[in-house]
Design a protein around this motif. Structure first.
Motif, mmCIF file in Angstrom:
data_model
loop_
_atom_site.group_PDB
_atom_site.id
_atom_site.type_symbol
_atom_site.label_atom_id
_atom_site.label_comp_id
_atom_site.label_asym_id
_atom_site.label_seq_id
_atom_site.Cartn_x
_atom_site.Cartn_y
_atom_site.Cartn_z
ATOM 1 N N LEU A 1 -6.918 -0.060 5.272
ATOM 2 C CA LEU A 1 -6.189 -1.317 5.085
ATOM 3 C C LEU A 1 -6.715 -2.048 3.868
ATOM 4 N N CYS A 2 -5.805 -2.485 3.030
ATOM 5 C CA CYS A 2 -6.140 -3.276 1.853
ATOM 6 C C CYS A 2 -5.758 -4.731 2.123
ATOM 7 N N ALA A 3 -6.549 -5.664 1.616
ATOM 8 C CA ALA A 3 -6.274 -7.085 1.817
ATOM 9 C C ALA A 3 -6.629 -7.851 0.558
ATOM 10 N N SER A 4 -6.058 -9.047 0.428
ATOM 11 C CA SER A 4 -6.404 -9.912 -0.692
ATOM 12 C C SER A 4 -6.452 -11.355 -0.216
ATOM 13 N N SER A 5 -7.197 -12.175 -0.958
ATOM 14 C CA SER A 5 -7.248 -13.600 -0.638
ATOM 15 C C SER A 5 -7.621 -14.366 -1.895
ATOM 16 N N GLU A 6 -7.454 -15.684 -1.822
ATOM 17 C CA GLU A 6 -7.893 -16.523 -2.919
ATOM 18 C C GLU A 6 -9.413 -16.521 -2.972
ATOM 19 N N LEU A 7 -9.957 -16.984 -4.084
ATOM 20 C CA LEU A 7 -11.388 -16.894 -4.289
ATOM 21 C C LEU A 7 -12.163 -17.840 -3.382
ATOM 22 N N THR B 1 -5.924 9.364 -4.108
ATOM 23 C CA THR B 1 -6.026 7.950 -4.463
ATOM 24 C C THR B 1 -5.046 7.159 -3.608
ATOM 25 N N LEU B 2 -5.569 6.163 -2.912
ATOM 26 C CA LEU B 2 -4.740 5.249 -2.127
ATOM 27 C C LEU B 2 -4.480 4.011 -2.982
ATOM 28 N N GLU B 3 -3.211 3.659 -3.097
ATOM 29 C CA GLU B 3 -2.840 2.555 -3.975
ATOM 30 C C GLU B 3 -2.715 1.254 -3.203
ATOM 31 N N CYS B 4 -3.107 0.148 -3.861
ATOM 32 C CA CYS B 4 -2.959 -1.185 -3.289
ATOM 33 C C CYS B 4 -2.629 -2.144 -4.419
ATOM 34 N N SER B 5 -1.533 -2.876 -4.278
ATOM 35 C CA SER B 5 -1.140 -3.849 -5.282
ATOM 36 C C SER B 5 -0.723 -5.150 -4.611
ATOM 37 N N GLN B 6 -1.076 -6.274 -5.247
ATOM 38 C CA GLN B 6 -0.650 -7.575 -4.738
ATOM 39 C C GLN B 6 -0.098 -8.411 -5.892
ATOM 40 N N THR B 7 0.895 -9.221 -5.577
ATOM 41 C CA THR B 7 1.579 -10.015 -6.597
ATOM 42 C C THR B 7 1.296 -11.504 -6.430
ATOM 43 N N GLN C 1 0.838 -1.183 0.000
ATOM 44 C CA GLN C 1 0.000 0.000 0.000
ATOM 45 C C GLN C 1 0.878 1.240 0.000
ATOM 46 N N THR C 2 0.482 2.220 -0.790
ATOM 47 C CA THR C 2 1.169 3.510 -0.777
ATOM 48 C C THR C 2 0.134 4.614 -0.874
ATOM 49 N N PRO C 3 0.396 5.746 -0.217
ATOM 50 C CA PRO C 3 1.508 5.977 0.700
ATOM 51 C C PRO C 3 1.226 5.358 2.070
ATOM 52 N N ARG C 4 2.210 5.274 2.942
ATOM 53 C CA ARG C 4 1.991 4.793 4.316
ATOM 54 C C ARG C 4 1.297 5.864 5.143
ATOM 55 N N TYR C 5 1.688 7.101 4.916
ATOM 56 C CA TYR C 5 1.110 8.224 5.648
ATOM 57 C C TYR C 5 0.775 9.334 4.654
ATOM 58 N N LEU C 6 -0.356 10.007 4.874
ATOM 59 C CA LEU C 6 -0.767 11.093 3.982
ATOM 60 C C LEU C 6 -1.509 12.137 4.791
ATOM 61 N N GLN D 1 0.278 -2.904 4.909
ATOM 62 C CA GLN D 1 0.611 -2.224 6.159
ATOM 63 C C GLN D 1 -0.314 -1.052 6.443
ATOM 64 N N GLY D 2 -1.144 -0.691 5.465
ATOM 65 C CA GLY D 2 -2.122 0.363 5.702
ATOM 66 C C GLY D 2 -1.643 1.737 5.271
ATOM 67 N N THR D 3 -2.610 2.610 5.059
ATOM 68 C CA THR D 3 -2.340 4.037 4.810
ATOM 69 C C THR D 3 -3.044 4.823 5.898
ATOM 70 N N ARG D 4 -2.270 5.596 6.636
ATOM 71 C CA ARG D 4 -2.874 6.460 7.662
ATOM 72 C C ARG D 4 -3.131 7.821 7.040
ATOM 73 N N LEU D 5 -4.410 8.138 6.887
ATOM 74 C CA LEU D 5 -4.826 9.372 6.224
ATOM 75 C C LEU D 5 -5.284 10.389 7.252
ATOM 76 N N THR D 6 -4.755 11.598 7.125
ATOM 77 C CA THR D 6 -5.199 12.725 7.966
ATOM 78 C C THR D 6 -5.627 13.852 7.041
ATOM 79 N N VAL D 7 -6.866 14.281 7.209
ATOM 80 C CA VAL D 7 -7.384 15.393 6.411
ATOM 81 C C VAL D 7 -7.535 16.603 7.325
ATOM 82 N N VAL D 8 -6.847 17.673 6.956
ATOM 83 C CA VAL D 8 -6.842 18.868 7.839
ATOM 84 C C VAL D 8 -7.651 20.014 7.212
#
Lengths: 110, 113
Positions: free
Chosen positions: B90-96, B20-26, B6-11, B106-113
Protein backbone atom coordinates in the motif's frame (compact mmCIF):
# COMPACT_ATOMS: atom_id res chain seq x y z
CA UNK A 1 10.69 1.33 17.70
CA UNK A 2 7.29 2.73 18.57
CA UNK A 3 4.63 0.04 18.87
CA UNK A 4 0.87 0.36 18.94
CA UNK A 5 -1.01 -2.63 20.33
CA UNK A 6 -4.71 -2.94 19.63
CA UNK A 7 -7.21 -5.09 21.47
CA UNK A 8 -9.16 -7.10 20.82
CA UNK A 9 -7.62 -8.50 17.64
CA UNK A 10 -10.96 -9.93 16.49
CA UNK A 11 -14.50 -8.99 17.47
CA UNK A 12 -17.68 -10.67 16.26
CA UNK A 13 -20.95 -9.20 17.51
CA UNK A 14 -24.66 -8.92 16.74
CA UNK A 15 -26.23 -5.82 15.29
CA UNK A 16 -27.24 -3.37 18.02
CA UNK A 17 -24.47 -4.27 20.46
CA UNK A 18 -21.92 -1.77 21.75
CA UNK A 19 -18.16 -2.32 21.56
CA UNK A 20 -14.87 -0.68 22.46
CA UNK A 21 -11.52 -1.07 20.73
CA UNK A 22 -8.31 -0.09 22.50
CA UNK A 23 -5.02 1.19 21.16
CA UNK A 24 -2.08 1.24 23.59
CA UNK A 25 1.57 2.19 23.46
CA UNK A 26 4.45 2.90 25.79
CA UNK A 27 5.39 5.85 23.54
CA UNK A 28 3.97 9.34 23.46
CA UNK A 29 2.45 10.44 20.17
CA UNK A 30 1.92 13.97 18.90
CA UNK A 31 -1.35 12.83 17.37
CA UNK A 32 -3.34 9.67 16.90
CA UNK A 33 -5.60 8.70 14.04
CA UNK A 34 -8.20 5.99 13.48
CA UNK A 35 -8.73 4.43 10.07
CA UNK A 36 -11.15 1.85 8.72
CA UNK A 37 -10.18 -0.51 5.93
CA UNK A 38 -12.51 -2.63 3.82
CA UNK A 39 -11.34 -5.66 1.81
CA UNK A 40 -9.48 -4.75 -1.36
CA UNK A 41 -9.17 -1.09 -0.42
CA UNK A 42 -6.71 1.15 1.37
CA UNK A 43 -7.47 2.50 4.87
CA UNK A 44 -9.67 5.60 5.10
CA UNK A 45 -9.32 8.15 7.88
CA UNK A 46 -12.12 8.34 10.48
CA UNK A 47 -10.71 10.87 12.95
CA UNK A 48 -7.55 12.57 14.24
CA UNK A 49 -7.04 13.43 17.92
CA UNK A 50 -4.20 15.69 19.00
CA UNK A 51 -4.85 16.84 22.57
CA UNK A 52 -4.48 14.62 25.64
CA UNK A 53 -7.93 13.78 27.00
CA UNK A 54 -9.65 14.84 23.79
CA UNK A 55 -12.97 13.20 22.92
CA UNK A 56 -14.43 13.30 19.41
CA UNK A 57 -17.76 11.95 18.23
CA UNK A 58 -18.62 10.87 14.71
CA UNK A 59 -22.28 9.77 14.69
CA UNK A 60 -22.26 6.45 16.61
CA UNK A 61 -18.47 6.42 17.00
CA UNK A 62 -16.72 8.02 19.98
CA UNK A 63 -12.94 8.43 20.01
CA UNK A 64 -10.84 9.31 23.04
CA UNK A 65 -7.15 10.20 23.33
CA UNK A 66 -5.52 9.33 26.64
CA UNK A 67 -4.37 12.11 28.95
CA UNK A 68 -0.72 11.10 28.49
CA UNK A 69 -1.15 10.76 24.68
CA UNK A 70 -0.02 7.12 24.79
CA UNK A 71 -3.36 5.40 24.23
CA UNK A 72 -6.73 5.80 22.58
CA UNK A 73 -10.10 4.09 22.41
CA UNK A 74 -12.86 3.78 19.86
CA UNK A 75 -16.38 3.09 21.09
CA UNK A 76 -19.19 2.13 18.72
CA UNK A 77 -22.78 2.39 19.93
CA UNK A 78 -25.45 0.14 18.41
CA UNK A 79 -23.16 -1.47 15.85
CA UNK A 80 -24.50 -2.08 12.36
CA UNK A 81 -23.38 -4.51 9.63
CA UNK A 82 -22.00 -1.52 7.73
CA UNK A 83 -19.47 -1.04 10.55
CA UNK A 84 -17.77 -4.30 9.57
CA UNK A 85 -14.12 -3.84 8.65
CA UNK A 86 -10.56 -3.61 9.89
CA UNK A 87 -10.04 -0.74 12.35
CA UNK A 88 -6.52 0.63 12.62
CA UNK A 89 -5.09 3.23 14.95
CA UNK A 90 -2.04 5.14 13.76
CA UNK A 91 0.34 7.38 15.66
CA UNK A 92 2.64 10.14 14.49
CA UNK A 93 5.72 10.15 16.68
CA UNK A 94 8.88 12.15 17.08
CA UNK A 95 9.99 11.47 13.51
CA UNK A 96 6.51 12.26 12.13
CA UNK A 97 6.37 8.93 10.30
CA UNK A 98 2.97 7.30 10.62
CA UNK A 99 3.02 4.00 12.51
CA UNK A 100 -0.02 1.74 12.44
CA UNK A 101 -1.42 -0.43 15.21
CA UNK A 102 -1.90 -4.18 15.06
CA UNK A 103 -5.52 -3.82 13.89
CA UNK A 104 -8.95 -4.97 15.09
CA UNK A 105 -11.12 -6.96 12.73
CA UNK A 106 -14.80 -6.27 13.46
CA UNK A 107 -17.64 -8.40 12.12
CA UNK A 108 -21.21 -7.27 12.82
CA UNK A 109 -23.91 -9.81 12.05
CA UNK A 110 -27.51 -8.80 11.20
CA UNK B 1 -11.91 10.88 -3.39
CA UNK B 2 -8.16 10.52 -2.94
CA UNK B 3 -5.96 11.18 -5.97
CA UNK B 4 -3.37 8.52 -5.39
CA UNK B 5 -2.94 5.66 -7.77
CA UNK B 6 -1.14 2.38 -7.68
CA UNK B 7 -0.39 0.06 -10.57
CA UNK B 8 -0.70 -2.77 -11.11
CA UNK B 9 -3.58 -3.81 -8.80
CA UNK B 10 -2.60 -7.45 -9.07
CA UNK B 11 0.71 -9.03 -10.13
CA UNK B 12 1.73 -12.68 -10.35
CA UNK B 13 5.38 -13.12 -11.17
CA UNK B 14 8.05 -15.80 -11.12
CA UNK B 15 10.90 -16.05 -8.64
CA UNK B 16 13.97 -14.03 -9.56
CA UNK B 17 12.17 -11.44 -11.69
CA UNK B 18 12.69 -7.72 -11.18
CA UNK B 19 9.51 -5.76 -10.52
CA UNK B 20 8.55 -2.14 -9.97
CA UNK B 21 5.34 -1.14 -8.21
CA UNK B 22 4.14 2.29 -9.27
CA UNK B 23 2.60 4.95 -7.02
CA UNK B 24 1.56 8.42 -8.12
CA UNK B 25 -0.34 11.21 -6.38
CA UNK B 26 -1.69 14.46 -7.78
CA UNK B 27 -2.23 16.27 -4.48
CA UNK B 28 1.24 17.79 -4.25
CA UNK B 29 1.94 15.98 -0.97
CA UNK B 30 5.50 16.00 0.31
CA UNK B 31 5.24 12.87 2.45
CA UNK B 32 4.86 9.48 0.84
CA UNK B 33 4.88 6.01 2.38
CA UNK B 34 5.02 2.36 1.41
CA UNK B 35 3.40 -0.18 3.72
CA UNK B 36 3.33 -3.96 3.51
CA UNK B 37 0.19 -5.74 4.69
CA UNK B 38 -0.78 -9.40 4.82
CA UNK B 39 -4.56 -9.90 4.36
CA UNK B 40 -6.52 -8.45 7.27
CA UNK B 41 -3.41 -7.79 9.27
CA UNK B 42 -1.52 -4.72 10.44
CA UNK B 43 0.37 -2.37 8.14
CA UNK B 44 4.16 -2.44 8.36
CA UNK B 45 6.05 0.67 7.25
CA UNK B 46 8.83 -0.30 4.84
CA UNK B 47 9.82 3.04 3.24
CA UNK B 48 8.93 6.71 3.54
CA UNK B 49 9.93 10.02 2.01
CA UNK B 50 9.64 13.65 3.09
CA UNK B 51 10.13 15.03 -0.41
CA UNK B 52 12.23 14.89 -3.55
CA UNK B 53 15.53 13.03 -3.05
CA UNK B 54 14.50 12.02 0.49
CA UNK B 55 14.03 8.33 1.26
CA UNK B 56 14.14 6.48 4.58
CA UNK B 57 13.73 2.87 5.60
CA UNK B 58 10.78 2.01 7.78
CA UNK B 59 10.48 -0.26 10.78
CA UNK B 60 10.10 -3.49 8.80
CA UNK B 61 13.24 -4.60 7.04
CA UNK B 62 12.64 -4.95 3.31
CA UNK B 63 14.77 -5.98 0.37
CA UNK B 64 12.94 -3.46 -1.78
CA UNK B 65 14.26 -0.03 -2.74
CA UNK B 66 12.48 3.24 -3.50
CA UNK B 67 13.24 6.48 -5.27
CA UNK B 68 11.72 9.98 -5.16
CA UNK B 69 12.89 11.90 -8.20
CA UNK B 70 9.58 13.75 -8.59
CA UNK B 71 7.16 14.89 -5.90
CA UNK B 72 4.25 12.96 -7.38
CA UNK B 73 6.01 9.65 -8.01
CA UNK B 74 7.30 7.10 -5.47
CA UNK B 75 8.04 3.74 -7.13
CA UNK B 76 9.11 0.63 -5.23
CA UNK B 77 11.47 -1.89 -6.83
CA UNK B 78 12.32 -5.49 -6.02
CA UNK B 79 15.47 -6.56 -7.87
CA UNK B 80 14.82 -10.28 -7.46
CA UNK B 81 11.37 -11.35 -6.33
CA UNK B 82 10.98 -14.30 -3.94
CA UNK B 83 7.88 -16.12 -2.61
CA UNK B 84 8.48 -14.43 0.77
CA UNK B 85 7.70 -11.11 -0.94
CA UNK B 86 4.12 -12.22 -1.56
CA UNK B 87 1.92 -9.64 0.15
CA UNK B 88 -0.16 -6.52 -0.40
CA UNK B 89 1.76 -3.28 -0.84
CA UNK B 90 0.00 0.00 0.00
CA UNK B 91 1.23 3.44 -0.96
CA UNK B 92 0.10 6.57 0.91
CA UNK B 93 0.75 10.29 0.90
CA UNK B 94 0.14 13.20 3.24
CA UNK B 95 1.00 16.83 3.75
CA UNK B 96 4.27 17.59 5.47
CA UNK B 97 2.72 18.84 8.70
CA UNK B 98 2.17 16.34 11.49
CA UNK B 99 -1.34 15.06 12.27
CA UNK B 100 -2.53 15.33 8.69
CA UNK B 101 -4.58 12.66 6.97
CA UNK B 102 -2.79 9.95 5.02
CA UNK B 103 -4.46 9.09 1.74
CA UNK B 104 -4.01 5.55 0.48
CA UNK B 105 -3.99 3.94 -2.91
CA UNK B 106 -5.95 0.75 -3.50
CA UNK B 107 -2.82 -1.35 -3.16
CA UNK B 108 -0.93 -3.87 -5.27
CA UNK B 109 -1.42 -7.52 -4.42
CA UNK B 110 1.82 -9.26 -5.32
CA UNK B 111 2.17 -13.03 -5.66
CA UNK B 112 5.57 -14.53 -6.35
CA UNK B 113 5.46 -18.13 -7.54
Amino acid sequence: TQLLEQSPQFLSIQEGENLTVYCNSSSVFSSLQWYRQEPGEGPVLLVTVVTGGEVKKLKRLTFQFGDARKDSSLHITAAQPGDTGLYLCAGAGYTDKLIFGTGTRLQVFP
Amino acid sequence: EADIYQTPRYLVIGTGKKITLECSQTMGHDKMYWYQQDPGMELHLIHYSYGVNSTEKGDLSSESTVSRIRTEHFPLTLESARPSHTSQYLCASSELQASTEAFFGQGTRLTVV
